[in-house]
Design an enzyme around this catalytic site. Structure first.
Site, PDB file in Angstrom:
ATOM      1  CG  HIS A 151      -2.287   0.530   0.971  1.00 13.13           C
ATOM      2  ND1 HIS A 151      -2.523   1.611   0.142  1.00 13.13           N
ATOM      3  CD2 HIS A 151      -3.511   0.150   1.433  1.00 13.13           C
ATOM      4  CE1 HIS A 151      -3.819   1.873   0.119  1.00 13.13           C
ATOM      5  NE2 HIS A 151      -4.440   0.995   0.880  1.00 13.13           N
ATOM      6  CG  ASP A 205      -7.412 -12.306 -21.280  1.00 22.80           C
ATOM      7  OD1 ASP A 205      -6.641 -13.270 -21.105  1.00 22.80           O
ATOM      8  OD2 ASP A 205      -8.131 -12.187 -22.289  1.00 22.80           O
TER       9      ASP A 205
END
Length: 419
Positions: free
Chosen positions: A151, A359
């Site tokens: 983060h 993908d």
């Protein structure tokens, strides 16, 4: 019987081209500094890619290496919560084999089996890698790719931008990532920054609840009947989960309530004037506080409070003066929370983020999940296929026992396994 996990390899993937010396020091913004050193973790599940294992690994390695040229801070190392040394030390990449079919993971309603696909020890950030990847192979030929991103270098939007750029590079060899690395150009570095007061606990459990689209519409109608105009999916789901968490807390505390606060991370990209593009990478967010008195437990009021708190983020200026004043206000709120007089809940929404577009060349994921959190009283919302919302809720065990049996909650959501 618990699935057996076997490690195949562990290595570091470095950028395919060295980072110029002029870019070696990447200064943290005040938002980066404020964030606790934890990972944003996502796992993407796929059916059999239909190609050899060695080819899959080579494709992932090469594309990750090329992507890191443009996301060079991700391959560096954090220095004293001050800056990132972009030294090209690389991203940790682990490959494992899990001796069970992928369906055995997806059918679970608890997070235990899902957590197998995430690298060990990623509840807090490693000093040796800001990004950790684990490639999981299943007996059926299916794969899961888990990505854990510190983060300190990105919020949820930035993390997903990185993962989608990596996937696009693997899928299309000519793809060139173009992240906007903001560093401290928008939110200036601060000498003294207060961290968000996350409450860590080892006695937490994470459950996932799925809200079907039709039930979300019912919640929205319920909010409209109470006077809230055009409630959003996230507003009504968050309000219901928060209400049920407060009721669970009261039931485990002899029927007594305490003042509580809901901390929500707000993606500032669309609110800024001019707005920042989706490919902006950093912690470009602010904190939305909703403080609730002990007797304010009704769903419509909670939804209205969430809306009111969000309105202050409309049409924000990028001027440094504005942000400095906001940080001062935030600092005062954090001081109040650190007194221990409030029950603190957290909510982060990844809805509308393109997590199901990841993908790598063998199709889009059939399921996306996040890791079990050690931050108690945490809610993470994510889109699920069919316009559903999946809520990953982390509570201490006793509170979760009451929460997951709440009849109001179960009238709109299901304790759910992946399809």
């Amino acid at each position: 019987m618990a699935p057996i996990l076997q490690r195949i390899s562990k290595t570091f993937i470095k950028p395919s081209s060295p980072t110029p010396e002029s870019l070696r020091c990447y200064n943290l913004s005040s938002s980066d500094q404020m964030i606790t050193s934890v990972y944003i973790s996502l796992a993407f599940f796929y059916g059999s890619p239909g190609c050899e294992s060695s080819r899959i690994r080579q494709q992932l390695d090469n594309s990750l290496s090329r992507t890191l040229v443009y996301y060079y801070p991700f391959a560096g190392r954090l220095v004293d919560n001050d800056h990132i040394d972009c030294n090209d030390q690389g991203v940790q990449f682990v490959e494992v084999r899990i001796h069970c079919p992928i369906s055995a993971i997806l059918k679970q309603t608890t997070s235990y089996a899902e957590d197998l696909v995430f690298p060990r020890g990623t509840s807090a950030c490693h000093e040796d890698s800001l990004v950790v990847v684990q490639l999981n192979r299943f007996e059926c030929g299916g794969v899961a790719i888990a990505v854990c991103i510190s983060h300190k270098v990105a919020d949820g939007s930035g993390a997903i931008a990185f993962i989608n750029d990596w996937a696009a590079t693997a899928r299309v060899s000519s793809h060139i990532p173009s992240p906007l690395l903001v560093a401290d150009s928008i939110f200036p570095h601060l000498d003294n920054s207060l961290p968000v007061p996350y409450n860590l606990s080892k006695n937490c459990v994470t459950r996932r609840f799925v809200f079907p689209a039709a039930e979300i519409e019912k919640l929205k109608s319920k909010a409209v009947e109470s006077g809230l105009q055009q409630p959003t999916r996230v507003e009504v789901v968050t309000a219901l989960l928060y209400q049920c968490a407060l009721l669970a807390s009261r039931s485990t505390n002899s029927g007594l309530s305490r003042p509580s606060v809901l901390i929500q991370a707000v993606n500032l990209r669309p609110f800024l004037v001019p707005p920042l593009p989706r490919n902006s990478v950093g912690n470009i967010f602010s904190i939305n506080f909703s403080i609730i008195e002990v007797d304010s437990l009704e769903f419509p009021e909670l939804a209205g409070r969430l809306r009111k708190a969000k309105l202050k983020f409309q049409n924000l200026s990028q001027e440094k003066l504005y942000y400095d004043s906001q940080m001062q206000e935030l600092g005062e709120c954090l001081k109040q929370l650190n007194t221990g007089n409030f029950d603190v809940y957290y909510c982060s929404s990844w809805c509308r983020f393109p997590v199901y577009d990841v993908d790598f060349g063998w199709g889009k994921p059939t399921w996306v999940c996040t890791v079990k959190s050690q931050i108690k009283d945490m809610i993470v919302l994510m889109d699920s296929p069919g316009d559903e919302i999946a809520a990953f809720v982390t509570l201490e065990e006793e509170k979760m026992s009451a929460f997951q049996h709440n009849e109001l909650l179960l009238s709109f959501a299901s304790l759910y396994s992946a399809k």
